[in-house]
Every structure is written in structure tokens, then in C-alpha cells.
Design an enzyme around this catalytic site. Structure first.
Site, PDB file in Angstrom:
ATOM      1  N   SER A   1      13.775 -47.446  15.470  1.00 39.18           N
ATOM      2  CA  SER A   1      14.695 -46.467  16.056  1.00 39.18           C
ATOM      3  C   SER A   1      13.964 -45.181  16.430  1.00 39.18           C
ATOM      4  O   SER A   1      14.284 -44.551  17.436  1.00 39.18           O
ATOM      5  CB  SER A   1      15.880 -46.197  15.132  1.00 39.18           C
ATOM      6  OG  SER A   1      15.443 -45.785  13.870  1.00 39.18           O
TER       7      SER A   1
ATOM      8  N   HIS B   1      51.201  -3.181   1.905  1.00 40.12           N
ATOM      9  CA  HIS B   1      51.825  -2.884   3.201  1.00 40.12           C
ATOM     10  C   HIS B   1      51.878  -1.368   3.348  1.00 40.12           C
ATOM     11  O   HIS B   1      52.570  -0.699   2.586  1.00 40.12           O
ATOM     12  CB  HIS B   1      53.224  -3.492   3.211  1.00 40.12           C
ATOM     13  CG  HIS B   1      53.790  -3.661   4.577  1.00 40.12           C
ATOM     14  ND1 HIS B   1      54.858  -4.471   4.835  1.00 40.12           N
ATOM     15  CD2 HIS B   1      53.434  -3.144   5.781  1.00 40.12           C
ATOM     16  CE1 HIS B   1      55.148  -4.429   6.130  1.00 40.12           C
ATOM     17  NE2 HIS B   1      54.294  -3.627   6.716  1.00 40.12           N
TER      18      HIS B   1
ATOM     19  N   LYS C   1      37.898   2.895   5.593  1.00 36.57           N
ATOM     20  CA  LYS C   1      38.140   4.007   4.657  1.00 36.57           C
ATOM     21  C   LYS C   1      37.316   3.711   3.404  1.00 36.57           C
ATOM     22  O   LYS C   1      37.874   3.629   2.305  1.00 36.57           O
ATOM     23  CB  LYS C   1      39.629   4.099   4.305  1.00 36.57           C
ATOM     24  CG  LYS C   1      40.554   4.049   5.515  1.00 36.57           C
ATOM     25  CD  LYS C   1      40.994   5.417   5.934  1.00 36.57           C
ATOM     26  CE  LYS C   1      42.012   5.355   7.061  1.00 36.57           C
ATOM     27  NZ  LYS C   1      42.159   6.576   7.802  1.00 36.57           N
TER      28      LYS C   1
ATOM     29  N   ASP D   1      60.708 -13.651   1.481  1.00 40.74           N
ATOM     30  CA  ASP D   1      59.498 -13.189   0.782  1.00 40.74           C
ATOM     31  C   ASP D   1      59.598 -13.554  -0.699  1.00 40.74           C
ATOM     32  O   ASP D   1      60.250 -12.884  -1.471  1.00 40.74           O
ATOM     33  CB  ASP D   1      59.342 -11.671   0.955  1.00 40.74           C
ATOM     34  CG  ASP D   1      58.025 -11.172   0.359  1.00 40.74           C
ATOM     35  OD1 ASP D   1      57.416 -11.917  -0.436  1.00 40.74           O
ATOM     36  OD2 ASP D   1      57.615 -10.052   0.695  1.00 40.74           O
TER      37      ASP D   1
ATOM     38  N   GLY E   1      58.931  -3.755  -0.117  1.00 43.11           N
ATOM     39  CA  GLY E   1      58.845  -2.612   0.797  1.00 43.11           C
ATOM     40  C   GLY E   1      59.773  -2.790   1.988  1.00 43.11           C
ATOM     41  O   GLY E   1      60.457  -1.851   2.425  1.00 43.11           O
TER      42      GLY E   1
END
Ligand code: NAI
Length: 743
Positions: free
Chosen positions: A165, A396, A425, A499, A522
């Protein structure tokens, strides 16, 4: 019939032509006018021994057919001698078919150097040797056709054939480069991977299979590829048993990490599915196309990121999720955000009672996309493009929701999540995604912007982003204040809207996150705030509500009292701040709600299907006279109806106004326009609802009645008998209506 492809005056060298495939090729060329050099070493299948008999026999066969041929007994390793035979006998070479071959099969573990070397020498070096000797002659004359012989074992790999091969795929590699080098000189090079019965295969394939694998079924492809009229080059073909197919390379779209940014084995693992996905694959055929992909990668400058946030992926990809909702979802949501706590209060019933003047709370606009995301996260976590962090890091931070008009009472939706910003941040990050929610008509009905604070995901040296405090309340008394206690089981009710985070239901879980008890979602507080504004500023009519933007400052515990203060900044703009009375903490700040000047009118196509959700059929421009004509036909065909129903109905239609009698009491003149002398039951409704009454199930008809869209006077119970009209079967009704409209 097409003209025979001839090789008159063409000189062809076929190596290993004393048997098998080579012999078959040689006979074909000889029969078609070629001058044939029949090369064969005449050894055994493993490369041992030597004899002139094999080549001589084939030369005789060609001559017997009237062809021209000479024998050559050299090994293909001595390619120059074979080419010399061609030059001596015929003066040139036009075609080379590299075919000679042997086998020395052994597992790689047991393969000797001798086995390896011999196979590479005969196949790869032999092919190179013969071709290289013929090459200058072909270049000189500006003509050449070369056919190489590879093998499926080379292309795909095969147990026990490491040497073979390697050599066979080496031949294909050689062919590809010779095709490039020969192109300008009209030397075309192709490669075949044959399957045929021969002494090489007689020990490895069963006799019944071999019987169907004649070498003669491979030779026609060689004839075509070697002919001057064939322009194919650099091709690779599988051929055998009457089957010929072309092979090519295939490349996935791949993934670009970018050349100016380091990436890790983990990044590769993350992208593995994409790297190996053959959807929209390409088929590169030249080295230039590899460079093309590389230069694409190099030209793409990285936007940066780290292990948590990949800005390149985030900006390039989007996430599309689907969901749907109906009136039940809207009512459960409204209860979850504290609507209609007093069932006797008429103002908020509209958010929970679908049979009245039902409306969606505008803050519902945040829910479908949020729920779709949570649903998707159930199997495998958050999958926002380029975001490689889990929910455990996410808070959130802010939410902006803008509805394009009153929300439909039910909808099938698509949510397109697109990355907007990521602020560094350091050590944390702030990530903003925009989500456009479109309905089944493709109309955008809500746009959301979700700002999340991602713990520990900063520090890639990106922009810090804006920090100005916007939408702060003016220094004066609020124009309106709503004070309202949440229920102690508020989160348990709210979570039914989708949720399921245990933080809002399981005290032990909440404790692990540092809270004494489960906190309010929230977005549950968000829903309360939106509702307070609708109540105080819009007189509980939510239809002019446009948008709400909030910043989540502190959690709220169920049972606490929310105090929402509102300052009207302009006619259409209210600054909002919500705090918890018991703790004096601001929980929602920098919030602003905006209104439309007028109630937005949704596009006709969307509004039409929304207006009549109870209608089982929507037969287009059907007029009352059409409906009554169908009913009249039906009544005429069912003489027993009158006895069964025994009621005279008076229909009073509005928009446009008309009066119709359906008299199933006397049975005479049963259906007609006008006023009945005496009706048992009067039915009043808009003309376009008429078809619902005669086609929809009883429950939907009752819904019209209870929803105030159909008034029934006289014997109310008798109106149920309308169901006796078997035109109620919508399919039959449609059929009859179609017949009528066509006539
Ligand atoms: P074959 O054994 O019938 O014919 C090969 C011929 O090559 C023999 O006559 C042999 O004497 C000659 N030969 C061997 N070594 C030589 C050398 N050093 N110099 C000159 N001649 C030499 O085998 P078959 O099946 O006809 O094979 C032809 C070619 O096709 C080979 O390259 C083989 O690897 C290839 N092939 C054949 C397949 C098949 O199913 N028959 C499958 C895949 C590839």
C-alpha cells in the site's frame, strides 16, 4: 455507431504485460493498431524467477490478431532498457502503461526489510524508472499518455499490505506531480485502481467472485485514458467488474482558529465536530487550494479572547433556537409575575383569563428566547457561540426587551442569538447578546438584549466598556409609586414558566449559594416591574408598551414587598427604580420603560391568523351567502335534520351587516336571507366568524360565546343544536365551499 478509438502509429509500452491485466491491455492496444512493447520479467507472483515465455506468448497473440508487437524481458527497475526496446523497434514512445507488479504480503509486525524493499523497488521505483526513461521523449514530441496502476489497498489501507500500500499510494503521489509537470507538454497522467481476477488475486478472493472479475473489464478505461482524444489528467479511478468511478479528495469547511493567536489541544477538541464535519465540503485538487485555505486563516485577524470567551467564534457564528407558546403559557407567566392576585379586580384579569379581552404581558417578550436557551442547555450546558463557560459563572446583569407591538396570544418562534459585545472587566467579563425573535411569518415580534456578568472570564486585554450610570432617577418625587407584596410561594409559581434553576426552589441549594432561602428569579422581578408600569402609566392597557431596560442590583426574597417608583421623563418614557420595602434595598435600577405613540398595527398576514385562533378553517374570501348556500345544500340533502334539531335560528351578522334565517323547525324555506317571523334562538356575531360556527368543534364555538364575540339570545341551549349540522365536518365543509366558489 461511434468511431473506434484507434492507436495507429502510436507506440505503447505495457509493463508486466505477460499475464493478467497487462496482457489484456496489450491485446486491446494491438487490436487497435498500436505498436506494442510487451514487457514482462516472467517471474512468479512474489518476484522470484525469470522467463521470456510470458512476454513472447502475448507478442504472438497480438501478431495472430494482425497487430505489431515486440517483447522485452527486463525488470521494470531497468526502465531505460524497456524504453530502448521501444526506440529500437518503433523509434519512439507515445504511451506508457505502468502495470507490472508482485506481492509480498506480511503483517507489518512480521515484514522483513527484503519484503519491504522488493515491493517498493518493483512498484514505485519500477514505475518511476520506466516513466523517467520515456519522459524526455514525450516532452520532446509534446505528446504522452501515462496510465499508472495503484490499488484500493494503497488508497484505503489493507491488513498485511504495508509495503504494497505504501508503494501503491506512492505511485498515485508520483502521478499527481507528473500530471502537473507534464500538463504544459501535453503529457497526461492518470491512475487506475483495478480489481480483476489474476494470479495476484486468485489466492485472496473466492473463485465465484473471480469469475466475474475479468481483466477485460478494466482494459477499456485504460484504452480511453491512453487515447489522444481524452483530455483527462491527474484523475484517479476505481475500475472492475464493469464499474468505473472517479475518486477525489474531500475537505471539510474546517475551523479557523486564526494564525495570530495561540490555541490549545483543548480548543482543538472543542472544535472537533466542526473540523470533521463534511457538510458543505470542498474538493481541493491542487496545492494552491491548500494555500488558499491557509491564506484565509492568515488574513483573518483574531479579535482575541481566552479559554472562556472566543471573540472570533462569537462574532462569526450565531445560534438559532425554536420554541412556541400559547395562552396557557401567558396566563401562567402572568400569575408568576404577580398579576391578578385579586380575582375580583377587573383590571388584570385580561392577563390570565383567555376568554375575556385577553392580552399578553409585554414582559413575556423576554421569556420565549430565554426558555429556548434554558431548554437547549439541559443537554450539555450553555451553548452561546464562542462562550465556553457554564451557568455557574453567570449573573444576569441587565435586560432589554423591546416588543414590536402587542404580543400574539400564541406563536411558533425562532430566536436568533447574535453576539454584541464582550467587555473585559478583568478578572471578570461582561457579555452582551442580542436576540431577535421572529414568528412563523418571519416577522420580528421581540428583540432582546441580555447582558451577563461572567465571573473570572475576563483578562484577555479587551476593552473595559462603558461605565456611565444611565437612566438615573431625577431628583424629585416620583410621578407614580406602586407598592405590592410578592407571594411567599412566588418563585414556585414563576418557575413553571420555564426557569427550573433549583436556586429558586430548593432551600438547600440556595444555602449553598449563600442565601437563607430561595431567591426570586431576576426575570420574575423584571416581570413585576413591567407590570407595575403598565398599571400605573398605561391604565393596564399593555398595547402601547414598547421596551423595558433594567439593571439587576440585588436579589429579592419571595414574600418581600416591591416598591416601584416611576418618573415620567417624556410622554413616552419613564425612569423606573424598584426597591424592597423591608430591607430598603434597590433591586432594579437604571431602568427605563418606553411606550409607542400609538398601538402598533401588526402586518396583515400575521394579524389575520392571530385574530381568529379558534377558527378551524380559514376559507379565504368567503361571504355569508356562500356559507349559507352550503348549509342550504346540506339541509336539502338531509330531510331528517329538521325533526332532529327542531329549532329556528336567526343570524345577525356584523361587519358587514346582514340577517339570515336557518329554520330547522318548519323545514320550509329553511335557509334564507332576512328576518324570521319567530326564531327560537338569535345568534349575533361578526360575518367572518360565521365559518367558525359551522365548522369548528363545539368547544371553540363556546369559546366565541364566552369570549363575548358571539351573542346568543332566546333559547341559549338550543344554539348547541347547531352541531347537528354535519357540515361541521371541516373537510366536507371545505370541499363543499370549494365546489361552490368554483361554480
Ligand atoms: P499478474 O501477476 O497477473 O500480472 C503482473 C505481471 O507483472 C506478471 O506477468 C509479472 O510477471 C509481471 N512482473 C512482475 N514483476 C515484474 C518486474 N519487476 N518487471 C516486469 N514485469 C514484472 O497481476 P495483475 O493482477 O494483472 O496485476 C497487474 C497490476 O495491477 C499490478 O500492478 C497489481 O498490483 C495491480 N492490481 C491488481 C489488482 C487485481 O485485482 N488484480 C488489484 C489492485 C492492483
Amino acid at each position: 455507431m461511434t468511431e473506434q478509438l484507434r492507436f495507429d502509429n502510436k507506440v505503447v509500452i505495457i509493463t508486466g504485460a505477460g499475464a493478467g491485466l497487462g496482457r489484456s491491455h496489450a491485446l486491446m492496444f494491438g487490436a487497435r493498431g498500436a505498436k506494442v512493447v510487451v514487457n514482462d520479467l516472467g517471474g512468479d507472483t512474489a518476484g522470484g524467477g525469470k522467463s521470456s515465455a510470458a512476454a513472447d506468448k502475448v507478442v504472438e497473440e497480438i501478431k495472430a490478431l494482425g497487430g505489431e508487437a515486440v517483447a522485452n524481458y527486463d525488470s521494470v527497475e531497468d526502465g531505460a532498457k524497456i524504453v530502448q526496446t521501444a526506440l529500437d523497434a518503433f523509434g519512439t514512445v507515445d504511451i506508457v502503461v505502468n502495470n507490472a507488479g508482485i506481492l509480498r504480503d506480511a503483517s507489518f509486525q512480521k515484514m522483513s526489510d527484503a519484503d519491504w524493499d522488493l515491493i517498493l523497488r518493483v512498484h514505485l521505483n519500477g514505475t518511476k524508472s520506466v516513466t523517467q526513461a520515456a519522459w524526455p521523449i514525450m516532452r520532446e514530441k509534446g505528446y504522452g499518455r501515462i496510465v499508472m496502476t495503484t490499488s484500493a489497498a494503497g488508497i484505503y489501507g489493507n491488513f498485511g499490505q504495508a509495503n504494497y500500500s505504501a508503494a501503491k499510494l506512492g505511485i498515485y503521489g508520483l502521478a499527481n506531480t507528473l500530471a502537473e509537470e507534464g500538463r504544459a507538454k501535453n503529457i497526461l497522467v492518470n491512475t487506475i485502481a483495478p480489481i480483476a481476477a489474476s494470479r495476484l488475486t486468485e489466492t485472496v478472493m473466492p473463485p465465484e467472485l473471480l469469475a466475474n472479475l475479468k481483466p477485460e473489464a478494466v482494459t477499456p478505461l485504460v484504452g480511453w485514458l491512453a487515447h489522444e482524444s481524452c483530455e483527462e489528467t491527474k484523475g484517479l479511478f476505481e475500475v472492475g467488474a464493469g464499474y468505473i468511478a472517479k475518486l477525489r479528495w474531500e475537505r471539510t469547511q474546517g475551523h479557523i482558529f486564526g494564525s495570530d493567536r495561540p490555541f490549545t489541544p483543548e480548543n482543538v477538541a472543542q472544535k472537533w465536530a466542526k473540523i470533521t464535519d463534511f457538510t458543505d465540503s470542498e474538493h481541493p485538487a491542487a496545492v494552491a487550494e491548500t494555500f488558499g485555505a491557509l491564506s484565509r486563516a492568515m488574513s483573518q485577524k483574531s479579535l482575541g479572547g481566552n479559554e472562556f470567551i472566543d471573540l472570533d467564534v462569537a462574532t462569526r457564528e450565531e445560534l438559532v433556537l425554536e420554541s412556541s407558546y400559547d395562552e396557557r403559557d401567558l396566563a401562567i407567566y402572568a400569575l408568576g409575575v404577580g398579576a391578578a392576585r385579586d380575582p375580583m379586580d377587573d383590571d388584570e384579569r385580561k392577563f390570565v383569563y383567555e376568554l375575556g379581552d385577553f392580552h399578553a404581558l409585554p414582559t413575556w417578550g423576554v421569556m420565549p428566547q430565554s426558555n429556548a436557551m434554558l431548554e437547549q442547555a439541559k443537554d450539555g450546558g450553555l451553548k452561546l457561540p464562542g462562550m465556553n463557560y457554564g451557568f455557574d459563572r453567570v449573573l444576569h446583569g441587565e435586560q432589554y426587551t423591546e416588543v414590536r407591538g402587542p404580543l400574539p396570544k400564541s406563536a411558533k418562534l425562532k430566536h436568533i442569538f447574535k453576539f454584541k459585545h464582550a467587555y473585559d472587566k478583568d478578572p471578570h467579563a461582561v457579555v452582551v447578546f442580542g436576540v431577535s425573535t421572529v414568528d412563523e411569518h418571519g416577522d420580528e415580534i421581540v428583540y432582546n438584549e441580555m447582558t451577563t456578568f461572567v465571573k473570572g472570564a475576563g483578562g484577555w486585554g479587551g476593552e473595559r466598556g462603558p461605565s456611565a450610570d444611565i437612566n438615573t432617577p431625577p431628583d424629585r418625587k416620583p410621578d407614580a409609586v406602586i407598592e405590592e407584596a410578592t407571594d411567599v410561594n412566588q418563585t414556585l409559581l414563576y418557575r413553571l414558566s420555564g426557569d427550573w434553576n433549583p436556586l429558586h426552589a430548593d432551600p438547600a441549594f440556595a444555602k449553598a449559594f449563600g442565601y437563607d432561602k430561595p431567591i426570586l428569579h431576576g426575570l420574575c422581578t423584571f416581570g413585576h416591574v413591567g407590570r407595575h408600569v403598565v398599571k400605573a402609566m398605561l391604565g393596564n392597557d399593555p398595547r402601547r408598551f414598547k421596551s423595558i431596560k433594567v439593571r439587576f442590583a440585588e436579589p429579592v426574597f419571595p414574600g418581600e414587598t416591591l416598591v416601584t417608583k416611576m418618573w415620567k421623563e417624556a410622554d413616552n418614557r419613564v425612569i423606573v427604580e424598584t426597591s424592597v420595602k423591608e430591607r430598603g434595598k434597590v433591586v432594579i435600577k437604571n431602568a427605563v420603560v418606553e411606550f409607542y405613540d400609538e398601538i402598533p398595527v401588526r402586518k396583515a398576514k400575521a394579524a389575520a391568523s392571530d385574530a381568529a385562533p379558534v377558527a378551524a378553517a380559514e376559507p379565504g374570501k368567503v361571504m355569508p351567502q356562500d356559507v349559507f348556500a352550503v348549509i342550504a345544500d346540506h339541509v336539502a340533502g338531509h330531510p331528517d335534520l329538521a325533526a332532529k334539531v327542531d329549532t329556528a335560528f336567526q343570524f345577525k351578522l356584523n361587519n358587514p351587516e346582514s340577517n339570515w334565517v336557518l329554520d330547522l323547525k318548519t323545514g320550509s324555506d329553511a335557509v334564507r336571507e332576512g328576518i324570521a317571523d319567530k326564531a327560537d334562538c338569535t345568534i349575533e356575531l361578526d360575518a367572518d366568524l360565521l365559518h367558525t360556527v359551522v365548522t369548528a368543534p363545539l368547544a371553540d364555538v363556546q369559546k366565541l360565546f364566552f369570549g363575548g364575540r358571539m351573542k346568543v339570545g332566546g333559547n341559549v341551549m338550543a344554539s348547541n343544536k347547531l352541531t347537528e349540522l354535519s357540515v361541521i365536518d371541516p373537510a366536507r365543509y371545505e370541499e363543499a365551499m370549494a365546489r361552490r366558489l368554483a361554480s
